[in-house]
Structures are given as C-alpha cells and as structure tokens.
Motif scaffolding. Structure first.
Motif, PDB file in Angstrom:
ATOM      1  N   LEU A   1       6.331  -8.019  15.143  1.00  0.00           N
ATOM      2  CA  LEU A   1       5.075  -8.636  14.710  1.00  0.00           C
ATOM      3  C   LEU A   1       4.254  -7.593  13.948  1.00  0.00           C
ATOM      4  CD1 LEU A   1       3.528 -11.292  15.007  1.00  0.00           C
ATOM      5  CD2 LEU A   1       2.680 -10.504  17.206  1.00  0.00           C
ATOM      6  N   TYR A   2       3.682  -7.954  12.810  1.00  0.00           N
ATOM      7  CA  TYR A   2       3.043  -7.037  11.861  1.00  0.00           C
ATOM      8  C   TYR A   2       4.152  -6.173  11.239  1.00  0.00           C
ATOM      9  CZ  TYR A   2      -1.227  -8.133  14.550  1.00  0.00           C
ATOM     10  OH  TYR A   2      -2.253  -8.755  15.203  1.00  0.00           O
ATOM     11  N   ALA A   3       5.118  -6.841  10.632  1.00  0.00           N
ATOM     12  CA  ALA A   3       6.383  -6.183  10.272  1.00  0.00           C
ATOM     13  C   ALA A   3       6.338  -5.372   8.985  1.00  0.00           C
ATOM     14  CB  ALA A   3       7.480  -7.240  10.165  1.00  0.00           C
TER      15      ALA A   3
ATOM     16  N   THR B   1       4.424  -1.007  -3.002  1.00  0.00           N
ATOM     17  CA  THR B   1       4.972  -1.210  -1.654  1.00  0.00           C
ATOM     18  C   THR B   1       4.364  -0.240  -0.660  1.00  0.00           C
ATOM     19  OG1 THR B   1       7.071  -1.691  -2.735  1.00  0.00           O
ATOM     20  CG2 THR B   1       7.142  -1.358  -0.357  1.00  0.00           C
ATOM     21  N   PHE B   2       3.963  -0.773   0.532  1.00  0.00           N
ATOM     22  CA  PHE B   2       3.541   0.123   1.612  1.00  0.00           C
ATOM     23  C   PHE B   2       4.790   0.746   2.237  1.00  0.00           C
ATOM     24  CE2 PHE B   2       3.129   1.025   6.100  1.00  0.00           C
ATOM     25  CZ  PHE B   2       2.067   1.914   6.076  1.00  0.00           C
ATOM     26  N   PHE B   3       4.731   2.046   2.480  1.00  0.00           N
ATOM     27  CA  PHE B   3       5.835   2.718   3.170  1.00  0.00           C
ATOM     28  C   PHE B   3       5.253   3.896   3.938  1.00  0.00           C
ATOM     29  CE2 PHE B   3       9.693   5.299   3.609  1.00  0.00           C
ATOM     30  CZ  PHE B   3      10.602   4.320   3.958  1.00  0.00           C
ATOM     31  N   GLN B   4       5.756   4.135   5.150  1.00  0.00           N
ATOM     32  CA  GLN B   4       5.279   5.286   5.942  1.00  0.00           C
ATOM     33  C   GLN B   4       5.299   6.538   5.070  1.00  0.00           C
ATOM     34  OE1 GLN B   4       4.144   5.765   8.982  1.00  0.00           O
ATOM     35  NE2 GLN B   4       4.394   3.697   9.787  1.00  0.00           N
ATOM     36  N   THR B   5       4.196   7.284   5.030  1.00  0.00           N
ATOM     37  CA  THR B   5       4.118   8.407   4.087  1.00  0.00           C
ATOM     38  C   THR B   5       4.819   9.678   4.591  1.00  0.00           C
ATOM     39  OG1 THR B   5       1.938   8.805   4.962  1.00  0.00           O
ATOM     40  CG2 THR B   5       2.040   7.754   2.818  1.00  0.00           C
TER      41      THR B   5
ATOM     42  N   VAL C   1       5.037  -4.784  18.449  1.00  0.00           N
ATOM     43  CA  VAL C   1       3.841  -5.009  17.625  1.00  0.00           C
ATOM     44  C   VAL C   1       3.421  -3.684  16.993  1.00  0.00           C
ATOM     45  CG1 VAL C   1       3.007  -6.995  18.957  1.00  0.00           C
ATOM     46  CG2 VAL C   1       2.240  -4.705  19.594  1.00  0.00           C
ATOM     47  N   ASP C   2       3.040  -3.740  15.725  1.00  0.00           N
ATOM     48  CA  ASP C   2       2.570  -2.545  15.006  1.00  0.00           C
ATOM     49  C   ASP C   2       1.359  -2.953  14.160  1.00  0.00           C
ATOM     50  OD1 ASP C   2       2.245  -0.161  13.657  1.00  0.00           O
ATOM     51  OD2 ASP C   2       4.140  -0.250  12.564  1.00  0.00           O
ATOM     52  N   PRO C   3       0.225  -3.253  14.847  1.00  0.00           N
ATOM     53  CA  PRO C   3      -0.927  -3.784  14.101  1.00  0.00           C
ATOM     54  C   PRO C   3      -1.671  -2.705  13.332  1.00  0.00           C
ATOM     55  CG  PRO C   3      -1.509  -3.503  16.402  1.00  0.00           C
ATOM     56  CD  PRO C   3      -0.054  -3.104  16.282  1.00  0.00           C
ATOM     57  N   PRO C   4      -2.525  -3.101  12.367  1.00  0.00           N
ATOM     58  CA  PRO C   4      -3.388  -2.126  11.695  1.00  0.00           C
ATOM     59  C   PRO C   4      -4.458  -1.595  12.661  1.00  0.00           C
ATOM     60  CG  PRO C   4      -3.690  -4.353  10.786  1.00  0.00           C
ATOM     61  CD  PRO C   4      -2.673  -4.461  11.862  1.00  0.00           C
ATOM     62  N   ARG C   5      -5.337  -0.726  12.169  1.00  0.00           N
ATOM     63  CA  ARG C   5      -6.277  -0.012  13.046  1.00  0.00           C
ATOM     64  C   ARG C   5      -7.116  -0.904  13.972  1.00  0.00           C
ATOM     65  NH1 ARG C   5      -7.081   5.124  12.871  1.00  0.00           N
ATOM     66  NH2 ARG C   5      -9.272   5.060  13.455  1.00  0.00           N
TER      67      ARG C   5
ATOM     68  N   CYS D   1       6.609 -15.259   6.594  1.00  0.00           N
ATOM     69  CA  CYS D   1       5.250 -14.878   6.206  1.00  0.00           C
ATOM     70  C   CYS D   1       4.287 -15.706   7.043  1.00  0.00           C
ATOM     71  CB  CYS D   1       5.057 -15.169   4.714  1.00  0.00           C
ATOM     72  SG  CYS D   1       3.491 -14.552   4.106  1.00  0.00           S
ATOM     73  N   ALA D   2       3.548 -15.051   7.947  1.00  0.00           N
ATOM     74  CA  ALA D   2       2.605 -15.784   8.805  1.00  0.00           C
ATOM     75  C   ALA D   2       1.586 -14.804   9.369  1.00  0.00           C
ATOM     76  CB  ALA D   2       3.357 -16.453   9.951  1.00  0.00           C
ATOM     77  N   LYS D   3       0.440 -15.346   9.742  1.00  0.00           N
ATOM     78  CA  LYS D   3      -0.586 -14.511  10.376  1.00  0.00           C
ATOM     79  C   LYS D   3      -0.275 -14.384  11.865  1.00  0.00           C
ATOM     80  CE  LYS D   3      -4.782 -15.326   7.668  1.00  0.00           C
ATOM     81  NZ  LYS D   3      -4.994 -14.126   6.982  1.00  0.00           N
TER      82      LYS D   3
ATOM     83  N   GLU E   1       5.041 -11.168   9.174  1.00  0.00           N
ATOM     84  CA  GLU E   1       4.107 -10.356   8.381  1.00  0.00           C
ATOM     85  C   GLU E   1       3.264 -11.304   7.523  1.00  0.00           C
ATOM     86  OE1 GLU E   1       3.157  -7.057   7.607  1.00  0.00           O
ATOM     87  OE2 GLU E   1       2.014  -7.986   6.002  1.00  0.00           O
ATOM     88  N   SER E   2       1.953 -11.005   7.366  1.00  0.00           N
ATOM     89  CA  SER E   2       1.072 -11.944   6.654  1.00  0.00           C
ATOM     90  C   SER E   2       0.963 -11.664   5.152  1.00  0.00           C
ATOM     91  CB  SER E   2      -0.326 -11.900   7.271  1.00  0.00           C
ATOM     92  OG  SER E   2      -0.885 -10.620   7.093  1.00  0.00           O
ATOM     93  N   HIS E   3       1.350 -10.465   4.696  1.00  0.00           N
ATOM     94  CA  HIS E   3       1.186 -10.090   3.294  1.00  0.00           C
ATOM     95  C   HIS E   3       2.464 -10.488   2.538  1.00  0.00           C
ATOM     96  CE1 HIS E   3       1.066  -6.756   0.109  1.00  0.00           C
ATOM     97  NE2 HIS E   3       0.060  -7.563  -0.179  1.00  0.00           N
ATOM     98  N   ALA E   4       2.345 -11.522   1.684  1.00  0.00           N
ATOM     99  CA  ALA E   4       3.551 -12.107   1.066  1.00  0.00           C
ATOM    100  C   ALA E   4       4.402 -11.084   0.285  1.00  0.00           C
ATOM    101  CB  ALA E   4       3.156 -13.284   0.178  1.00  0.00           C
TER     102      ALA E   4
END
Ligand SMILES: C[S@@+](CC[C@H](N)C(=O)[O-])C[C@H]1O[C@@H](n2cnc3c(N)ncnc32)[C@H](O)[C@@H]1O
Length: 445
Positions: free
Chosen positions: A303-305, A272-276, A370-374, A350-352, A325-328
């Motif tokens: 968005l980008y949850a 699981t991804f989690f804020q470090t 929104v909290d997108p990746p880099r 789950c959606a892009k 969020e797109s990652h199932a």
C-alpha cells in the motif's frame, strides 16, 4: 533579541538541540548534545522558544569541521558538523523518544543501519542556476532563501561525475552568455539542472529546465556526452521543478535510465520518483523482502506502492502481490518495472489508500506492507487496514511522529510490535527511516 548561555541536552526533531534552562524549553539550531553555547533567541512562544547558537563555548567531542566548504550556507545538509556515528546515535535517540511508551520499546528498536561511506551516495541531485556578483552560479539553494544559490562544485553528496557535469554545464552557459531566469521579473532562460544516476548500472541522465527553447541547448549532448547516457531539456516556468506534460524533449539517448536494486531492474524517467540512496534502498527493500519471507505470505499487498520497488521485492517471496498507489504516472511506471522484471505474480492498481477497504478485504492478504508519505496513514486507510486484519504488517516510515501515532492505533487494535529497524537513508540530514514488523495477536477480521 536576547542572548544567553545554554547547555544542549539532546537532539530533537528537525536537527535542533534541546535545552531546558529552569525548565523552559528552547530548541537551538547549531548546537550538539552536551555543548555549552552562547545563543540568540530567534522566536519566543508562551511555553517554548527557538534559538540560534552564535558561539560554542564548550564543544562536544562529536563536533567536527564540516567536510563541505558550503555547509551552513547551503540548505542541503544539517549535520555535517557532527561525526557520523554521533548522527546515527542522535537519530536512534529521536526515534526511541517518538516511540516511547509503545509495548516493547526500547528493547525492540535496533541500532540504525548507517552507511559505510556516507558521501557521494545520492543518485539524484537538482541544481539551480543563479547570479552572484554578475557571474552565473550553478548550485544549491541557500539555507532559508531559496531564491539565492550557493555554488555546489564541492558538494560531497554527489558523485565525481556529477561534479564534472556541473562544471562543464556552467562553463558552457557562461561561454554562450545564456541568461538565468529571474522568477520575479519573469525574464531570462536558465532555471535548473537535474542529474540522475544509476549507481549500479552506470547510466546517467542530464536534464536541463529552462524557461524556453534555445538553439544552444542542441549542443548539450556533446558537452556532457561521455558522462551522460541521455540528455533532456524541459521548457516551462513552473515552480518548483516538475515539468508539465509535453514540455520535455529528449536531446540524446533513450530519455530514461535504469537502476538496479537487489538484482531487480527499475526504469527511471525524468519525472519518476525513486529512492535517492541506491545502496541504502537495497538494504531497506531487502529487509522488507526478508521479513516478509519469514511469514511465508501467499497474498501480499503493497500500500502506497510508488513505482513498485516493494511490490517487486515481495514478488520474489509471495505467490501473489497487489500494489496500490494513487499517483497514476507512478502506477504506469510500476507496471513497466513489473514487466521489466518478468514478474507475472505482481499486479498494480491506481487507488487512494483511504478508499481500499473493500479491495483489502477481498484480497484476504496475509501480509500488508505500508510505506506512506510523511503524514503517515490516513485515518480511513488505517481503519481499512485494521478491518482487513492481515496477520502480518510491515510499516515503512519516514516520520517517527506519525509512525508512533499509527503504531499506537495498531497496538490498540490487537497488533504486537515485533521488530523496529531504523535505517539512515539521508546521512547529514535529520531524516530517519524506520521499518517496523507487526503481528496480529488477536484473531479477527
Ligand atoms: C513514501 S512514498 C513510497 C513509495 C515506494 N514505496 C518507494 O519506496 O518508492 C509514498 C507513496 O504514496 C503515494 N500516496 C500518497 N498518498 C496516497 C494515497 N492517499 N493513496 C495511495 N497512495 C498515496 C505517493 O504517490 C508515493 O508514491
């Protein structure tokens, strides 16, 4: 390559300092703002060059002896030679520069929220097994050479318990004479060890990655038992550390841990991804919740949850929340987190992000976070957001350059930037997180 004396003006992206001898731009590694250094050019391009500082001729008052003995060798930290207040000033400066020219900047950009105690904060650390002079080391990848490992016993980003786990596991594998996996020869056993902690729940996961199963691993729970609430092992030869489905066994405990953020509970599995940074995570998500609350949203979208921390915080202040969020596997984890916190008003799909135009329009959200990746917002995601035209937007960014690009597009479409709050999620690295509050000035949509 050529050596020369340079005066560093300021910090720029990626932890380098900028010098401009006779107007020519040089990015120096290892220099602080204001310092005069002797440096060697490492790479020269037509209009700029990279250099490595070899000797500090006139040190900055912000220079300090790095508290960590392997700073410089280890690839983890970039800034330990800079006093923490100066790190925050440097990050503030880099963000201001990236946002320069946007309406309201610099006045609307607050000072970064730093940590009171900028050590021992990481709730996840990954350590690699390696060999040095015939002995097993368990540590961190060497700067610029991920195949080589430097010892991490003294790493100050981890907790004292993680340090103890590291020492015990190293002794254990040495006593059992277990071989380290060699990527080149595709032979051996031990690959890496991940320690994850619920800083506010006291739960701790020890997760060993090895090329294949070995009987000795059954003893690991006894070795770290009083320090870990769960012990897992994954058997695979994948690079880097993500274990493929079906490769993980639980050796003791429930196979997952929990962390608390602002009173909400989160489940953290081995993948699981989690804020470090738990403490700064609480401040980040608390800020989003408080800014959201000030707009009294009825319908909010995250968005980008990811695994849902923002959607869950929004659940406390908005009548309805939709997380996208797109990652199932993250969506599954987010749904479990929503359930864990008994939030009937939070849904996850789950959606892009680039395909959510219709969903966003139908949702008629009065707030989109929104909290997108880099890489920032995908152009189609930005177009969908602008077409949906929510009155309030909160943008959480981990990359000032893509943030600036996306904000420019939003300003052009009629949004005003109201507040910018940088946060230091990763002390001693060059990473900068910023939260931006926008309001739609031109009615439409
Ligand atoms: C910076 S993380 C934010 C996660 C979450 N807000 C958190 O703090 O834990 C970005 C998230 O965007 C997701 N993502 C990446 N590309 C995406 C896309 N095209 N559409 C939707 N989500 C995407 C990633 O899987 C990741 O979970």
């Amino acid at each position: 390559m050529r050596e020369l004396e340079l005066t560093a003006e300021k910090m720029v992206a990626e932890g380098r300092a900028l010098a401009r001898p006779d107007g020519f731009v040089i990015f120096i590694e290892g220099a602080l703002p204001g310092e005069r250094v002797r440096a060697r050019i490492t790479q020269r391009k037509k209009s700029f060059a990279f250099a490595q500082a070899l000797e500090v001729l006139e040190p900055s008052p912000d220079r300090q002896a790095a508290p960590c003995p392997v700073f410089g060798e280890c690839g983890g930290c970039a800034f330990q030679h800079m006093a923490y207040p100066a790190q925050l000033r440097a990050k503030h400066g880099i963000l201001l520069e990236a946002l320069y020219g946007l309406p309201g900047v610099p006045g609307i950009v607050a000072e970064p929220l730093g940590m009171v105690e900028p050590f021992h904060f990481r709730n996840k650390m990954g350590f690699a097994f390696g060999m040095t002079e015939g002995r097993i080391v368990l540590g961190l990848h060497r700067r610029g050479n991920w195949r080589s490992v430097v010892t991490a016993g003294a790493c100050l980003l981890q907790s004292p318990e993680s340090r103890e786990i590291l020492a015990r596991v190293r002794t254990f594998v040495q006593e059992h004479d277990l071989p380290v996996y060699d990527e080149k020869r595709r032979a051996g056993l031990l690959r890496h060890l991940v320690v994850r902690e619920g800083k506010l729940t006291g739960e701790r996961m020890v997760h060993l990655h090895a090329a294949e199963r070995h009987l000795a691993f059954e003893q690991l729970p006894a070795v770290v038992g009083d320090l870990a609430t769960t012990v897992l092992a994954s058997f695979h030869t994948r690079v880097p550390e993500a274990a493929p489905p079906g490769s993980t066994v639980v050796l003791s405990g429930p196979g997952l841990i929990h962390e608390r953020l602002n009173g909400f509970l989160f489940e953290i599995g081995p993948a699981t991804f989690f804020q470090t940074n738990t403490l700064q995570g609480e401040r980040l998500f608390g800020l989003v919740r408080d800014w959201a609350a000030s707009g009294r949203p009825e319908r909010a979208v995250d968005l980008y949850a990811g695994t849902g921390p923002i959607a869950i915080h929004l659940g406390a202040v908005s009548q309805q929340v939709l997380g996208i969020e797109s990652h199932a596997p993250s969506v599954d984890a987010a749904r479990r987190n929503v359930e864990l916190n008994s939030l009937a008003n939070v849904r996850m799909v789950c959606a892009k992000a680039e395909r959510v135009g219709e969903t966003l329009r139908e949702e008629r959200a009065d707030l989109v976070v929104v909290d997108p990746p880099r890489p920032g917002l995908n152009p189609k995601a930005l177009a969908a957001l602008l077409a949906a035209a929510p009155p309030h937007v909160i943008y959480v960014s981990c990359n000032p350059a893509t943030l600036a690009r996306d904000l420019a597009g939003m300003v052009e479409a009629g949004y005003g930037i109201e507040q910018v709050q940088p946060l230091d999620m990763f002390p001693h690295t060059f990473h900068i997180e910023a939260v931006v509050r926008l309001e739609r000035k031109i009615k439409g949509g």
